[in-house]
Enzyme design. Sequence first.
Site, PDB file in Angstrom:
ATOM      1  N   GLY A  63       0.801  -1.218   0.000  1.00 56.74           N
ATOM      2  CA  GLY A  63       0.000   0.000   0.000  1.00 56.74           C
ATOM      3  C   GLY A  63       0.827   1.257   0.000  1.00 56.74           C
ATOM      4  N   ASP A  65       4.071   1.457  -1.497  1.00 64.85           N
ATOM      5  CA  ASP A  65       4.700   1.518  -2.824  1.00 64.85           C
ATOM      6  C   ASP A  65       3.832   0.735  -3.809  1.00 64.85           C
ATOM      7  OD1 ASP A  65       6.530   1.896  -4.863  1.00 64.85           O
ATOM      8  OD2 ASP A  65       7.961   0.409  -4.121  1.00 64.85           O
ATOM      9  N   ASN A 111      -7.910   4.799   5.684  1.00 65.12           N
ATOM     10  CA  ASN A 111      -7.845   5.020   4.230  1.00 65.12           C
ATOM     11  C   ASN A 111      -9.000   4.330   3.535  1.00 65.12           C
ATOM     12  OD1 ASN A 111      -6.919   2.822   2.081  1.00 65.12           O
ATOM     13  ND2 ASN A 111      -6.022   2.229   4.053  1.00 65.12           N
ATOM     14  N   PHE A 115      -7.757   0.706  -4.057  1.00 65.19           N
ATOM     15  CA  PHE A 115      -6.819   0.142  -5.049  1.00 65.19           C
ATOM     16  C   PHE A 115      -6.517   1.100  -6.198  1.00 65.19           C
ATOM     17  CE2 PHE A 115      -8.016  -4.652  -4.244  1.00 65.19           C
ATOM     18  CZ  PHE A 115      -7.339  -4.609  -3.048  1.00 65.19           C
ATOM     19  N   ASN A 170      -4.402 -10.470  -2.032  1.00 65.79           N
ATOM     20  CA  ASN A 170      -5.064  -9.599  -1.057  1.00 65.79           C
ATOM     21  C   ASN A 170      -6.576  -9.663  -1.250  1.00 65.79           C
ATOM     22  OD1 ASN A 170      -5.917  -7.562   0.639  1.00 65.79           O
ATOM     23  ND2 ASN A 170      -5.267  -5.904  -0.727  1.00 65.79           N
ATOM     24  N   SER A 173      -9.024  -6.048   1.538  1.00 66.42           N
ATOM     25  CA  SER A 173      -9.212  -4.596   1.558  1.00 66.42           C
ATOM     26  C   SER A 173     -10.691  -4.307   1.755  1.00 66.42           C
ATOM     27  CB  SER A 173      -8.753  -3.963   0.250  1.00 66.42           C
ATOM     28  OG  SER A 173      -9.268  -2.646   0.187  1.00 66.42           O
ATOM     29  N   ASN A 175     -12.054  -1.599   0.952  1.00 68.82           N
ATOM     30  CA  ASN A 175     -12.406  -0.460   0.099  1.00 68.82           C
ATOM     31  C   ASN A 175     -12.795  -0.826  -1.334  1.00 68.82           C
ATOM     32  OD1 ASN A 175     -11.850   1.362   2.242  1.00 68.82           O
ATOM     33  ND2 ASN A 175      -9.670   1.024   1.870  1.00 68.82           N
ATOM     34  N   THR A 176     -12.812  -2.118  -1.642  1.00 66.20           N
ATOM     35  CA  THR A 176     -13.367  -2.573  -2.921  1.00 66.20           C
ATOM     36  C   THR A 176     -14.611  -3.369  -2.563  1.00 66.20           C
ATOM     37  OG1 THR A 176     -11.220  -2.629  -4.027  1.00 66.20           O
ATOM     38  CG2 THR A 176     -12.940  -4.028  -4.963  1.00 66.20           C
ATOM     39  N   LYS A 215      -3.600 -12.668   2.249  1.00 67.39           N
ATOM     40  CA  LYS A 215      -3.711 -11.598   3.264  1.00 67.39           C
ATOM     41  C   LYS A 215      -5.155 -11.449   3.707  1.00 67.39           C
ATOM     42  CE  LYS A 215      -2.352  -6.824   4.199  1.00 67.39           C
ATOM     43  NZ  LYS A 215      -1.527  -5.720   3.720  1.00 67.39           N
ATOM     44  N   ASN A 244      -4.913  -7.090   7.376  1.00 69.26           N
ATOM     45  CA  ASN A 244      -5.201  -5.826   6.699  1.00 69.26           C
ATOM     46  C   ASN A 244      -5.816  -4.842   7.714  1.00 69.26           C
ATOM     47  OD1 ASN A 244      -5.748  -3.980   4.527  1.00 69.26           O
ATOM     48  ND2 ASN A 244      -5.753  -5.762   3.162  1.00 69.26           N
ATOM     49  N   GLY A 266      -2.538   1.254  12.095  1.00 69.69           N
ATOM     50  CA  GLY A 266      -1.693   1.941  13.075  1.00 69.69           C
ATOM     51  C   GLY A 266      -1.906   1.392  14.473  1.00 69.69           C
ATOM     52  N   GLY A 295      -0.119  -2.179  13.409  1.00 63.35           N
ATOM     53  CA  GLY A 295       0.264  -1.410  14.585  1.00 63.35           C
ATOM     54  C   GLY A 295       1.671  -1.632  15.075  1.00 63.35           C
ATOM     55  N   TYR A 316       3.346  -0.264   8.175  1.00 62.72           N
ATOM     56  CA  TYR A 316       3.170   0.873   7.281  1.00 62.72           C
ATOM     57  C   TYR A 316       2.862   2.129   8.107  1.00 62.72           C
ATOM     58  CZ  TYR A 316       1.139   3.751   3.457  1.00 62.72           C
ATOM     59  OH  TYR A 316       0.826   4.751   2.576  1.00 62.72           O
TER      60      TYR A 316
HETATM   61  C1  FMN Z   1      -2.763   4.276   3.040  1.00 62.92           C
HETATM   62  C2  FMN Z   1      -2.785   2.772   3.104  1.00 62.92           C
HETATM   63  C3  FMN Z   1      -2.920   2.040   1.932  1.00 62.92           C
HETATM   64  C4  FMN Z   1      -2.935   0.638   1.975  1.00 62.92           C
HETATM   65  N1  FMN Z   1      -3.030  -0.069   0.812  1.00 62.92           N
HETATM   66  C5  FMN Z   1      -2.965  -1.427   0.842  1.00 62.92           C
HETATM   67  C6  FMN Z   1      -2.972  -2.179  -0.353  1.00 62.92           C
HETATM   68  O1  FMN Z   1      -3.014  -1.645  -1.460  1.00 62.92           O
HETATM   69  N2  FMN Z   1      -2.936  -3.535  -0.256  1.00 62.92           N
HETATM   70  C7  FMN Z   1      -2.856  -4.187   0.953  1.00 62.92           C
HETATM   71  O2  FMN Z   1      -2.791  -5.418   0.988  1.00 62.92           O
HETATM   72  N3  FMN Z   1      -2.819  -3.485   2.115  1.00 62.92           N
HETATM   73  C8  FMN Z   1      -2.857  -2.137   2.073  1.00 62.92           C
HETATM   74  N4  FMN Z   1      -2.819  -1.429   3.248  1.00 62.92           N
HETATM   75  C9  FMN Z   1      -2.782  -2.174   4.540  1.00 62.92           C
HETATM   76  C10 FMN Z   1      -1.364  -2.343   5.082  1.00 62.92           C
HETATM   77  O3  FMN Z   1      -0.581  -3.122   4.209  1.00 62.92           O
HETATM   78  C11 FMN Z   1      -1.400  -3.032   6.466  1.00 62.92           C
HETATM   79  O4  FMN Z   1      -1.936  -4.321   6.330  1.00 62.92           O
HETATM   80  C12 FMN Z   1      -2.245  -2.264   7.481  1.00 62.92           C
HETATM   81  O5  FMN Z   1      -2.119  -0.881   7.300  1.00 62.92           O
HETATM   82  C13 FMN Z   1      -1.861  -2.609   8.919  1.00 62.92           C
HETATM   83  O6  FMN Z   1      -0.495  -2.307   9.169  1.00 62.92           O
HETATM   84  P1  FMN Z   1      -0.044  -0.913   9.880  1.00 62.92           P
HETATM   85  O7  FMN Z   1      -0.883  -0.767  11.112  1.00 62.92           O
HETATM   86  O8  FMN Z   1       1.408  -1.107  10.168  1.00 62.92           O
HETATM   87  O9  FMN Z   1      -0.303   0.152   8.880  1.00 62.92           O
HETATM   88  C14 FMN Z   1      -2.806  -0.021   3.228  1.00 62.92           C
HETATM   89  C15 FMN Z   1      -2.674   0.730   4.407  1.00 62.92           C
HETATM   90  C16 FMN Z   1      -2.657   2.098   4.355  1.00 62.92           C
HETATM   91  C17 FMN Z   1      -2.506   2.885   5.643  1.00 62.92           C
END
Ligand code: FMN
Length: 362
Positions: A63, A65, A111, A115, A170, A173, A175-176, A215, A244, A266, A295, A316
């Site tokens: 997410g 890159d 977020n 995608f 994945n 998500s 959001n789809t 995932k 996720n 987070g 987190g 992330y």
């Molecule tokens: C802005 C944003 C975009 C994300 N986009 C994707 C994505 O495209 N594909 C995916 O599998 N996870 C995506 N994630 C989820 C992260 O890979 C991760 O699973 C999730 O944020 C929990 O980890 P964190 O608390 O360290 O952020 C995204 C997260 C954020 C914050």
Amino acid sequence: MIDPFKRLARKGLFLFNPETAHGMSIAALKSGLVPACQITPDPRLRQTVAGLAFDNPLGMAAGYDKNAEVPEALLKLGFGFTEIGTVTPKPQAGNPRPRIFRLVEDEAVINRLGFNNEGHDAAFERLSALTGGGMIGVNIGANKDSEDRIADYVAGIRRFYSVARYFTANISSPNTPGLRDLQARESLAALLSAVLAAREEMAQKSGRKIPVFLKIAPDLTEEGMDDIAAEVLSHALDGLIISNTTLSREGLKDQRQAQETGGLSGVPLFEKSTAVLARMRKRVGPGLPIIGVGGVSSAETALEKIRAGADLVQLYSCMVYEGPGLPGDIVRGLSKLLDREKAGSIRELRDSRLDYWAARKV
Ligand SMILES: Cc1cc2nc3c(=O)[nH]c(=O)nc-3n(C[C@H](O)[C@H](O)[C@H](O)COP(=O)(O)O)c2cc1C
């Protein structure tokens, strides 16, 4: 606690909306302005997982890159691996902006990007131009308007087979619309069969077997977890990534931003994603690789995921708050924690708090 320099850099970036700041951070990584991190390699952090040799257990989650613009620059920050994507076959714009929100007091992000990405071809071109041989995974998904979502995942396996060190399907998500329904037992069986058949076909052709991970979401019932575990164990899947973002808004301080639709990540996701990770470890047994995400903000929280049953971890959101020095700090911190624990390898500590986390109510 963050130091004054980091606080200033963060203040600067936080003057911009989150999506602009994200673009600026990608541009900085591309330009080489962000200094590479100095880490003395620690053999105790090395591990082979799903047949792949990782220098350390910390990865950049999917997410950040999405279009494979900066995978090698991310590895230079200290990550042992990085995951590009989610990529979909066709480019797509995602949801209208604004669609990323910072919950600063909570060290969290919401977020609803949906995608947004440049599609398979653009990411493939970039990955095939790389020469470094870094540990780069490819996270694949389905287009929003796809008539056959499973076919989109199969297309991802075929397209990226020559450049991916591992794949992540994945299906989690939020959001789809409807994507998470692929976690339901029958749909998951069909997805795994198709994706793993494509992997088998490509392995035959190339003579190389690329691992495939799945995932999943943290918002699962006990029955949902049972179903996923049963399907995972009856297919030749190589591992799980847990988790996720969550739809939950429990315990947030920033009640205004909490109203935004989307997936929360987070610090507030840590407990829930770690408890689900441990519950899934109990179900799938000790042999299946699991990557713990959600987190992770420090060496202590990274190690806690491992103690709860993870082989590797990713992050992330906390990098948004802590900056590009975070991966190096965590990797160095893990070595110190191993000294303290008198552990000969990170693997020795896996599952050491499995029962605690598996019993945790979330
Ligand atoms: C802005 C944003 C975009 C994300 N986009 C994707 C994505 O495209 N594909 C995916 O599998 N996870 C995506 N994630 C989820 C992260 O890979 C991760 O699973 C999730 O944020 C929990 O980890 P964190 O608390 O360290 O952020 C995204 C997260 C954020 C914050």
